[in-house]
Structure formats: C-alpha cells, structure tokens
Design a protein around this motif. Structure first.
Motif, PDB file in Angstrom:
ATOM      1  N   LEU A   3      54.508 -29.610   7.395  1.00 30.74           N
ATOM      2  CA  LEU A   3      53.583 -30.734   7.430  1.00 30.74           C
ATOM      3  C   LEU A   3      52.656 -30.547   8.629  1.00 30.74           C
ATOM      4  CD1 LEU A   3      55.774 -31.843   5.514  1.00 30.74           C
ATOM      5  CD2 LEU A   3      55.533 -34.053   6.639  1.00 30.74           C
ATOM      6  N   VAL A   4      51.372 -30.669   8.397  1.00 36.41           N
ATOM      7  CA  VAL A   4      50.391 -30.487   9.465  1.00 36.41           C
ATOM      8  C   VAL A   4      49.472 -31.697   9.506  1.00 36.41           C
ATOM      9  CG1 VAL A   4      48.529 -29.078  10.374  1.00 36.41           C
ATOM     10  CG2 VAL A   4      50.479 -27.989   9.233  1.00 36.41           C
ATOM     11  N   GLU A   5      49.451 -32.362  10.682  1.00 32.06           N
ATOM     12  CA  GLU A   5      48.579 -33.514  10.866  1.00 32.06           C
ATOM     13  C   GLU A   5      47.263 -33.074  11.492  1.00 32.06           C
ATOM     14  OE1 GLU A   5      52.676 -35.350  12.325  1.00 32.06           O
ATOM     15  OE2 GLU A   5      51.485 -33.616  12.911  1.00 32.06           O
ATOM     16  N   ARG A  32      58.214 -39.901  -0.895  1.00 31.11           N
ATOM     17  CA  ARG A  32      57.687 -40.884   0.038  1.00 31.11           C
ATOM     18  C   ARG A  32      56.908 -40.180   1.140  1.00 31.11           C
ATOM     19  NH1 ARG A  32      62.211 -43.088   2.098  1.00 31.11           N
ATOM     20  NH2 ARG A  32      62.052 -41.871   4.010  1.00 31.11           N
ATOM     21  N   MET A  33      55.773 -40.734   1.444  1.00 24.13           N
ATOM     22  CA  MET A  33      54.935 -40.227   2.535  1.00 24.13           C
ATOM     23  C   MET A  33      54.811 -41.337   3.561  1.00 24.13           C
ATOM     24  SD  MET A  33      51.923 -38.599   0.188  1.00 24.13           S
ATOM     25  CE  MET A  33      52.157 -37.113  -0.771  1.00 24.13           C
ATOM     26  N   GLY A  34      54.812 -40.957   4.815  1.00 25.66           N
ATOM     27  CA  GLY A  34      54.753 -41.996   5.830  1.00 25.66           C
ATOM     28  C   GLY A  34      54.135 -41.540   7.125  1.00 25.66           C
ATOM     29  N   TRP A  35      53.903 -42.542   7.973  1.00 28.67           N
ATOM     30  CA  TRP A  35      53.406 -42.322   9.324  1.00 28.67           C
ATOM     31  C   TRP A  35      54.287 -43.089  10.298  1.00 28.67           C
ATOM     32  CZ3 TRP A  35      49.773 -38.796  10.414  1.00 28.67           C
ATOM     33  CH2 TRP A  35      48.958 -38.358   9.368  1.00 28.67           C
ATOM     34  N   CYS A  94      53.452 -37.562  10.918  1.00 29.95           N
ATOM     35  CA  CYS A  94      53.608 -37.796   9.492  1.00 29.95           C
ATOM     36  C   CYS A  94      55.013 -37.377   9.072  1.00 29.95           C
ATOM     37  CB  CYS A  94      52.537 -37.069   8.681  1.00 29.95           C
ATOM     38  SG  CYS A  94      52.567 -35.282   8.721  1.00 29.95           S
ATOM     39  N   ASN A  95      55.457 -38.010   8.025  1.00 24.42           N
ATOM     40  CA  ASN A  95      56.827 -37.852   7.548  1.00 24.42           C
ATOM     41  C   ASN A  95      56.805 -37.799   6.032  1.00 24.42           C
ATOM     42  OD1 ASN A  95      59.179 -39.687   6.317  1.00 24.42           O
ATOM     43  ND2 ASN A  95      60.013 -38.575   8.073  1.00 24.42           N
ATOM     44  N   TYR A 107      64.765 -33.861   1.108  1.00 25.81           N
ATOM     45  CA  TYR A 107      64.889 -33.651   2.546  1.00 25.81           C
ATOM     46  C   TYR A 107      63.740 -34.345   3.244  1.00 25.81           C
ATOM     47  CZ  TYR A 107      68.198 -30.003   1.214  1.00 25.81           C
ATOM     48  OH  TYR A 107      69.258 -29.321   0.690  1.00 25.81           O
ATOM     49  N   GLU A 108      63.999 -34.711   4.477  1.00 27.40           N
ATOM     50  CA  GLU A 108      62.982 -35.372   5.275  1.00 27.40           C
ATOM     51  C   GLU A 108      62.326 -34.336   6.194  1.00 27.40           C
ATOM     52  OE1 GLU A 108      64.417 -38.577   7.739  1.00 27.40           O
ATOM     53  OE2 GLU A 108      62.683 -39.788   7.209  1.00 27.40           O
ATOM     54  N   TYR A 109      61.014 -34.312   6.177  1.00 35.41           N
ATOM     55  CA  TYR A 109      60.269 -33.366   7.004  1.00 35.41           C
ATOM     56  C   TYR A 109      59.307 -34.136   7.907  1.00 35.41           C
ATOM     57  CZ  TYR A 109      61.926 -29.744   3.822  1.00 35.41           C
ATOM     58  OH  TYR A 109      62.724 -28.908   3.082  1.00 35.41           O
ATOM     59  N   TRP A 110      59.023 -33.527   9.057  1.00 38.21           N
ATOM     60  CA  TRP A 110      58.126 -34.139  10.040  1.00 38.21           C
ATOM     61  C   TRP A 110      57.010 -33.176  10.419  1.00 38.21           C
ATOM     62  CZ3 TRP A 110      58.663 -39.137  11.734  1.00 38.21           C
ATOM     63  CH2 TRP A 110      59.875 -39.769  11.454  1.00 38.21           C
TER      64      TRP A 110
END
Length: 120
Positions: A3-5, A32-35, A94-95, A107-110
């Motif tokens: 993930l790249v912000e 799910r996408m999040g901040w 971002c998550n 899986y959860e990625y950051w």
C-alpha cells in the motif's frame, strides 16, 4: 501486497488536502479500505473506513469535513480533507483488509504513512 499513500503536505488551517492510497500485488479483493492517523505522542486512531459494499464509517471528529471514497478497479481509495484544523496534524496511514490471490484468507495491510501538517 503493498500500500502506497500520497498527497500529504503542509496546509494552512481551513485548507484542503486529498490523500490517495494505491494497493498493488496479488490482490483478489479488498473488503475494507480505511484511513487512520497518529499524532505525536498519541495512539493511532481511526479516521474513516469504506466497505466493499459501500458502507462508510467516520470518526466523530471528522464532523463532515472529510470524505472517503474508493475506486475498486484501480484498487485505490482516497481521503478528501476539507476545512483542516491544526488538530488534524498527524501521520495518516491507509489500511486495507485484503484477500490475496494465493489464499482465501483476509489480511490487514498498512501503508507507510504520509505526514499532514496544518498550520495556523
């Protein structure tokens, strides 16, 4: 999966910024996408999430100032931040809750984080 912000920076109070997050790799789906954000000396806190079905959740402090959106085909999501306040200064992460191609597990990625600084 990576993930790249992008989109952070310095802005005056009352200004706007738009953050972007792009997910890449062996992605089957993003459920799910999040901040989230983390200010110095504080714990990381939720800003907003958007589910695959479009359901959106905002933290109370957003107060209608921020808008989360997603572009599913591009595995990209955004955080439009308007009327920024000095209290919004933080590193924004971002998550993603992601199902990879190799497995059916989620899986959860950051992301690595992007600095947002709001000056008076």
């Amino acid at each position: 999966v990576q993930l790249v912000e992008s989109g952070g920076g310095l802005v005056q109070a009352g200004g706007s910024l738009r953050l972007s997050c792009v997910a890449s790799g062996s992605i089957f789906s993003i459920n799910r996408m999040g901040w989230y954000r983390q200010a110095p000396g504080e714990q990381r806190e939720l800003v907003a999430t958007i589910e695959k079905n479009g359901h959106i959740n905002y933290s109370n402090f957003v107060k209608g100032r921020f808008t989360i959106s997603r572009d599913n085909p591009r595995n990209t999501w955004y955080l439009q931040m308007d009327n920024l306040e000095p209290e919004d200064t933080a590193v924004y992460y971002c998550n993603g809750l992601i199902v990879t191609i190799a497995t059916s597990d989620r899986y959860e990625y950051w992301g690595q984080g992007t600095q947002v600084t709001v000056s008076l």
